[in-house]
Design a protein around this motif. Structure first.
Motif, PDB file in Angstrom:
ATOM      1  N   ALA A   1      35.953  30.851  40.470  1.00  0.00           N
ATOM      2  CA  ALA A   1      37.225  31.552  40.297  1.00  0.00           C
ATOM      3  C   ALA A   1      37.876  31.844  41.648  1.00  0.00           C
ATOM      4  CB  ALA A   1      37.014  32.852  39.516  1.00  0.00           C
TER       5      ALA A   1
ATOM      6  N   TYR B   1      41.332  30.152  43.059  1.00  0.00           N
ATOM      7  CA  TYR B   1      42.440  31.057  43.372  1.00  0.00           C
ATOM      8  C   TYR B   1      42.899  30.856  44.813  1.00  0.00           C
ATOM      9  CZ  TYR B   1      45.004  35.252  44.570  1.00  0.00           C
ATOM     10  OH  TYR B   1      45.970  36.108  45.027  1.00  0.00           O
TER      11      TYR B   1
ATOM     12  N   HIS C   1      40.359  39.522  42.517  1.00  0.00           N
ATOM     13  CA  HIS C   1      40.610  38.787  43.759  1.00  0.00           C
ATOM     14  C   HIS C   1      41.318  39.736  44.721  1.00  0.00           C
ATOM     15  CE1 HIS C   1      39.465  35.062  41.894  1.00  0.00           C
ATOM     16  NE2 HIS C   1      40.408  35.162  40.973  1.00  0.00           N
TER      17      HIS C   1
ATOM     18  N   GLU D   1      47.039  33.374  40.671  1.00  0.00           N
ATOM     19  CA  GLU D   1      46.059  33.699  39.635  1.00  0.00           C
ATOM     20  C   GLU D   1      46.471  33.121  38.290  1.00  0.00           C
ATOM     21  OE1 GLU D   1      44.283  35.217  36.390  1.00  0.00           O
ATOM     22  OE2 GLU D   1      46.182  36.164  36.853  1.00  0.00           O
TER      23      GLU D   1
ATOM     24  N   SER E   1      40.961  30.305  36.414  1.00  0.00           N
ATOM     25  CA  SER E   1      41.479  31.542  35.808  1.00  0.00           C
ATOM     26  C   SER E   1      41.985  31.260  34.401  1.00  0.00           C
ATOM     27  CB  SER E   1      42.621  32.124  36.645  1.00  0.00           C
ATOM     28  OG  SER E   1      42.156  32.607  37.877  1.00  0.00           O
TER      29      SER E   1
ATOM     30  N   ARG F   1      40.817  33.160  31.073  1.00  0.00           N
ATOM     31  CA  ARG F   1      41.780  34.127  30.538  1.00  0.00           C
ATOM     32  C   ARG F   1      41.554  34.378  29.045  1.00  0.00           C
ATOM     33  NH1 ARG F   1      45.302  34.982  33.753  1.00  0.00           N
ATOM     34  NH2 ARG F   1      45.653  32.857  34.435  1.00  0.00           N
TER      35      ARG F   1
ATOM     36  N   LEU G   1      41.293  39.533  34.519  1.00  0.00           N
ATOM     37  CA  LEU G   1      41.559  38.979  35.844  1.00  0.00           C
ATOM     38  C   LEU G   1      42.565  39.873  36.548  1.00  0.00           C
ATOM     39  CD1 LEU G   1      41.932  35.335  34.573  1.00  0.00           C
ATOM     40  CD2 LEU G   1      39.992  36.230  35.853  1.00  0.00           C
TER      41      LEU G   1
END
Length: 151
Positions: free
Chosen positions: A54, A58, A97, A123, A129, A133, A138
């Motif tokens: 992740a 990102y 993040h 994101e 992500s 989701r 997130l």
């Protein structure tokens, strides 16, 4: 439409307290249950690999957006935190993040706003992500500093 295939090979010795290895492209590591979950803590584990996937997705997405928008970012670093809670079973609850962006002292308010928007936009456009989701919360907590403000 083009498809890309990614492969991983793994082996495991023992039960819950065992140790294994994985090999996926350039990623090669020992694996086990982490010590905080009463495992041997050898090599990496699925939790670290999930936040690693992740976080790197990102970070790369954010870098591409910043480049495309030609924003005056001098440094880009990232810390990603994963939160797992144990109830009746283990649940990966949240990924946060925390990008840290250092910009040129001459950056305008519009550019600073665009950098903040890029941090949020990355994101929402990261492939990992998007795969998570709906199952994992997130969050982005961006910190933007002008070069002379760095701490």
């Amino acid at each position: 439409m083009s498809r890309h295939h990614f492969y991983m090979k793994a082996n495991w010795s023992g039960g819950r307290g065992g140790v294994g290895t994985i090999s996926a492209g350039h990623l090669q590591s020992h694996i086990s249950i982490p010590e905080v979950m009463d495992g041997p803590g050898v090599g990496t584990n699925p939790d670290e690999m999930l936040i690693g996937a992740a976080g790197t997705c990102y970070l790369i997405t954010l870098a591409a957006i910043l480049e495309r928008r030609q924003l005056p970012v001098l440094e880009l670093t990232l810390e990603t935190e994963g939160i797992v809670h144990a109830d009746k079973k283990l649940v990966f609850e949240k990924i946060i993040h925390r990008p840290r962006l250092v910009v040129e002292d001459t950056a305008t308010e519009n550019q600073l706003d665009s950098i903040k928007q890029a941090a949020e936009h990355a994101e929402k456009n990261c492939m990992i992500s998007n795969a998570l989701r709906g199952n994992v919360e997130l969050e982005v907590d961006a910190h933007i500093f002008k070069k002379h403000e760095q701490t």
